[in-house]
Design a protein around this motif. Sequence first.
Motif, PDB file in Angstrom:
ATOM      1  N   HIS A 313       0.829  -1.211   0.000  1.00 26.26           N
ATOM      2  CA  HIS A 313       0.000   0.000   0.000  1.00 26.26           C
ATOM      3  C   HIS A 313       0.861   1.258   0.000  1.00 26.26           C
ATOM      4  CE1 HIS A 313      -2.396   3.208   1.998  1.00 26.26           C
ATOM      5  NE2 HIS A 313      -3.338   2.755   1.199  1.00 26.26           N
ATOM      6  N   THR A 314       1.965   1.234   0.719  1.00 22.49           N
ATOM      7  CA  THR A 314       2.863   2.387   0.757  1.00 22.49           C
ATOM      8  C   THR A 314       3.468   2.649  -0.617  1.00 22.49           C
ATOM      9  OG1 THR A 314       3.382   1.954   3.083  1.00 22.49           O
ATOM     10  CG2 THR A 314       4.907   3.353   1.863  1.00 22.49           C
ATOM     11  N   ARG A 315       3.861   1.592  -1.324  1.00 13.14           N
ATOM     12  CA  ARG A 315       4.395   1.766  -2.682  1.00 13.14           C
ATOM     13  C   ARG A 315       3.350   2.382  -3.600  1.00 13.14           C
ATOM     14  NH1 ARG A 315       5.777  -3.700  -2.833  1.00 13.14           N
ATOM     15  NH2 ARG A 315       7.695  -4.222  -1.721  1.00 13.14           N
ATOM     16  N   LYS A 316       2.136   1.930  -3.474  1.00 12.84           N
ATOM     17  CA  LYS A 316       1.049   2.458  -4.303  1.00 12.84           C
ATOM     18  C   LYS A 316       0.817   3.936  -4.031  1.00 12.84           C
ATOM     19  CE  LYS A 316      -3.882   1.693  -5.228  1.00 12.84           C
ATOM     20  NZ  LYS A 316      -5.063   0.864  -4.870  1.00 12.84           N
ATOM     21  N   VAL A 317       0.813   4.305  -2.758  1.00 15.73           N
ATOM     22  CA  VAL A 317       0.593   5.713  -2.391  1.00 15.73           C
ATOM     23  C   VAL A 317       1.763   6.576  -2.860  1.00 15.73           C
ATOM     24  CG1 VAL A 317       0.361   7.299  -0.457  1.00 15.73           C
ATOM     25  CG2 VAL A 317      -0.892   5.147  -0.453  1.00 15.73           C
ATOM     26  N   GLU A 318       3.000   6.090  -2.672  1.00 13.75           N
ATOM     27  CA  GLU A 318       4.162   6.867  -3.083  1.00 13.75           C
ATOM     28  C   GLU A 318       4.203   7.049  -4.591  1.00 13.75           C
ATOM     29  OE1 GLU A 318       7.413   4.747  -1.435  1.00 13.75           O
ATOM     30  OE2 GLU A 318       7.210   5.628   0.580  1.00 13.75           O
ATOM     31  N   ALA A 319       3.807   6.023  -5.346  1.00 13.81           N
ATOM     32  CA  ALA A 319       3.757   6.160  -6.810  1.00 13.81           C
ATOM     33  C   ALA A 319       2.715   7.193  -7.223  1.00 13.81           C
ATOM     34  CB  ALA A 319       3.457   4.813  -7.444  1.00 13.81           C
ATOM     35  N   LYS A 320       1.580   7.177  -6.560  1.00 17.32           N
ATOM     36  CA  LYS A 320       0.530   8.155  -6.873  1.00 17.32           C
ATOM     37  C   LYS A 320       0.969   9.559  -6.494  1.00 17.32           C
ATOM     38  CE  LYS A 320      -4.378   9.096  -6.093  1.00 17.32           C
ATOM     39  NZ  LYS A 320      -5.622   8.620  -5.429  1.00 17.32           N
ATOM     40  N   GLN A 321       1.633   9.709  -5.353  1.00 16.18           N
ATOM     41  CA  GLN A 321       2.105  11.024  -4.934  1.00 16.18           C
ATOM     42  C   GLN A 321       3.222  11.534  -5.835  1.00 16.18           C
ATOM     43  OE1 GLN A 321       3.170  10.469  -0.823  1.00 16.18           O
ATOM     44  NE2 GLN A 321       1.055  10.609  -0.091  1.00 16.18           N
ATOM     45  N   ALA A 322       4.056  10.624  -6.349  1.00 16.84           N
ATOM     46  CA  ALA A 322       5.112  11.038  -7.263  1.00 16.84           C
ATOM     47  C   ALA A 322       4.538  11.492  -8.604  1.00 16.84           C
ATOM     48  CB  ALA A 322       6.101   9.896  -7.473  1.00 16.84           C
ATOM     49  N   ALA A 323       3.450  10.843  -9.051  1.00 14.22           N
ATOM     50  CA  ALA A 323       2.827  11.232 -10.315  1.00 14.22           C
ATOM     51  C   ALA A 323       2.064  12.539 -10.199  1.00 14.22           C
ATOM     52  CB  ALA A 323       1.894  10.123 -10.792  1.00 14.22           C
ATOM     53  N   ASN A 324       1.466  12.782  -9.035  1.00 17.14           N
ATOM     54  CA  ASN A 324       0.703  14.018  -8.803  1.00 17.14           C
ATOM     55  C   ASN A 324       1.176  14.672  -7.510  1.00 17.14           C
ATOM     56  OD1 ASN A 324      -1.194  13.625 -11.056  1.00 17.14           O
ATOM     57  ND2 ASN A 324      -1.901  11.882  -9.839  1.00 17.14           N
ATOM     58  N   PRO A 325       2.357  15.310  -7.554  1.00 14.79           N
ATOM     59  CA  PRO A 325       2.869  15.934  -6.319  1.00 14.79           C
ATOM     60  C   PRO A 325       1.986  17.099  -5.881  1.00 14.79           C
ATOM     61  CG  PRO A 325       4.205  16.583  -8.210  1.00 14.79           C
ATOM     62  CD  PRO A 325       3.243  15.539  -8.698  1.00 14.79           C
ATOM     63  N   SER A 326       1.822  17.204  -4.548  1.00 13.99           N
ATOM     64  CA  SER A 326       0.997  18.266  -3.990  1.00 13.99           C
ATOM     65  C   SER A 326       1.519  18.633  -2.620  1.00 13.99           C
ATOM     66  CB  SER A 326      -0.471  17.824  -3.881  1.00 13.99           C
ATOM     67  OG  SER A 326      -1.253  18.819  -3.249  1.00 13.99           O
ATOM     68  N   ASP A 327       1.508  19.936  -2.320  1.00 15.95           N
ATOM     69  CA  ASP A 327       1.949  20.429  -1.016  1.00 15.95           C
ATOM     70  C   ASP A 327       0.800  20.587  -0.037  1.00 15.95           C
ATOM     71  OD1 ASP A 327       4.533  20.566  -1.931  1.00 15.95           O
ATOM     72  OD2 ASP A 327       4.346  22.650  -2.621  1.00 15.95           O
ATOM     73  N   GLU A 328      -0.410  20.255  -0.450  1.00 14.46           N
ATOM     74  CA  GLU A 328      -1.557  20.418   0.440  1.00 14.46           C
ATOM     75  C   GLU A 328      -1.499  19.398   1.568  1.00 14.46           C
ATOM     76  OE1 GLU A 328      -5.142  20.183  -1.726  1.00 14.46           O
ATOM     77  OE2 GLU A 328      -4.745  21.953  -2.977  1.00 14.46           O
ATOM     78  N   PRO A 329      -1.871  19.785   2.781  1.00 13.62           N
ATOM     79  CA  PRO A 329      -1.842  18.840   3.905  1.00 13.62           C
ATOM     80  C   PRO A 329      -2.867  17.728   3.727  1.00 13.62           C
ATOM     81  CG  PRO A 329      -2.911  20.884   4.550  1.00 13.62           C
ATOM     82  CD  PRO A 329      -2.327  21.121   3.198  1.00 13.62           C
ATOM     83  N   ILE A 330      -2.553  16.587   4.300  1.00 12.57           N
ATOM     84  CA  ILE A 330      -3.455  15.440   4.221  1.00 12.57           C
ATOM     85  C   ILE A 330      -4.634  15.656   5.143  1.00 12.57           C
ATOM     86  CG2 ILE A 330      -3.647  12.962   4.649  1.00 12.57           C
ATOM     87  CD1 ILE A 330      -0.689  12.736   3.993  1.00 12.57           C
ATOM     88  N   VAL A 331      -5.828  15.427   4.628  1.00 13.41           N
ATOM     89  CA  VAL A 331      -7.050  15.552   5.415  1.00 13.41           C
ATOM     90  C   VAL A 331      -7.696  14.183   5.486  1.00 13.41           C
ATOM     91  CG1 VAL A 331      -9.288  16.648   5.637  1.00 13.41           C
ATOM     92  CG2 VAL A 331      -7.359  17.946   4.724  1.00 13.41           C
ATOM     93  N   ILE A 332      -7.872  13.679   6.689  1.00 11.57           N
ATOM     94  CA  ILE A 332      -8.482  12.369   6.896  1.00 11.57           C
ATOM     95  C   ILE A 332      -9.877  12.576   7.435  1.00 11.57           C
ATOM     96  CG2 ILE A 332      -8.318  10.187   8.146  1.00 11.57           C
ATOM     97  CD1 ILE A 332      -5.339  10.517   8.198  1.00 11.57           C
ATOM     98  N   ALA A 333     -10.862  11.953   6.780  1.00 15.01           N
ATOM     99  CA  ALA A 333     -12.254  12.126   7.184  1.00 15.01           C
ATOM    100  C   ALA A 333     -12.465  11.564   8.576  1.00 15.01           C
ATOM    101  CB  ALA A 333     -13.183  11.429   6.195  1.00 15.01           C
TER     102      ALA A 333
END
Length: 385
Positions: A313-333
């Motif tokens: 899951h971490t690899r999947k998230v890191e790949a997605k974050q690398a493809a769409n980098p964003s400086d916005e803070p993470i918001v968890i519902a």
Amino acid sequence: MKRLLDGWRTLYHGDNNYKMMDYRPRWYIFSASLAIISICGIAIVGFNLGIEFSGGSQFDAPVHSSVSVAEVRSAVEDAGVEVASAQEFADGARYLIRTEIVDDAKSAEIRELLATELNTTIDEVGVSEVSSSWGTSVSRQAVIALIVFLVAVSVYLWWRYEPKMAFTSIAGLLHNLVFTAGIYAIVGFEVTPGTVIGMLTILGYSLYDTVVVFDKVDENTKNLLSQSRYSFKDGANLAVNQTLMRSVNTSIIGLLPVAGLLFVGAGMMGVGTLKDLALVLFVGMLTGGFSSLFLSTPLLIDMRNREPAIRAHTRKVEAKQAANPSDEPIVIASDDDEDEDDEFEVTAEAEDDKVLSGTSSSPRSGARPAARKQQQRPGKKRKRR
């Protein structure tokens, strides 16, 4: 100044987004350095055991002369008696001399010597003896209490959260104990029953801070694998940011009265009985907040990242974050947001059921619009053909 105030306001409200868990190796190195220094202090310097643990004789007498406590100690040592410690208390009005165990004749000689040096009578010089077996019994009971406490805490955290949280909590707890013991050995403060009580007290304080952080970690990572916006490290990092100000506030509020005991009571007023308890509480509270945020939590992240599901899951998230980098803070519902979503889904499903059964007030898809009734003007009737 405005930037500083804005930063403090952000930190106070928990809106900060510092990437503290990206520096886990640095926290490990710092924690290991503290542990190594403490272990070396214990091994090289050793503990200054009080008379309750080492056994010996204790003499206390009022001071009616200008002789210093160091001069009194030298006088007793010149009499052929080893002095374990010599200190003043009651704001310098009395001296306390602790020696090895002496017989009655030597005890009478020391009392007479102290009466002469301090310009007082021999009847005003008190003497008491303590056997080392009492200190051994206290130490044994303290070790038993420590073991029972650790086992009970591990079982609760295992049941309430997960085994890895129990393990990392105990690791942070042991780090606090080792560091506090090392500081005690390096500073040279006397180890008394008050020290043992303080050690047992900081266990609960340190664990409380860790549970607060882990509870937030558990909340942030509850539905971790059902999304791909953030990893376990991101959820834990958010938990540290959310609880950082709370840990700082708790530590400050707890340290203020303890600092008063240590610096005012023991340092300025010379109340020696307070410094044994105050030092261990001060150091333990100070390191307890650090270990819960920057030792137990990083250890938990690295242990969870070893799990295959979390690692994938971490690899999947890191790949997605690398493809769409964003400086916005993470918001968890939060749970309230999820309840609102569930309520919306239930309402939508009920409306669909009404449409299928034909009881819904909403028109079906593709139905002809209803013919509008012609409004009659007042005072006129429609003519029939």
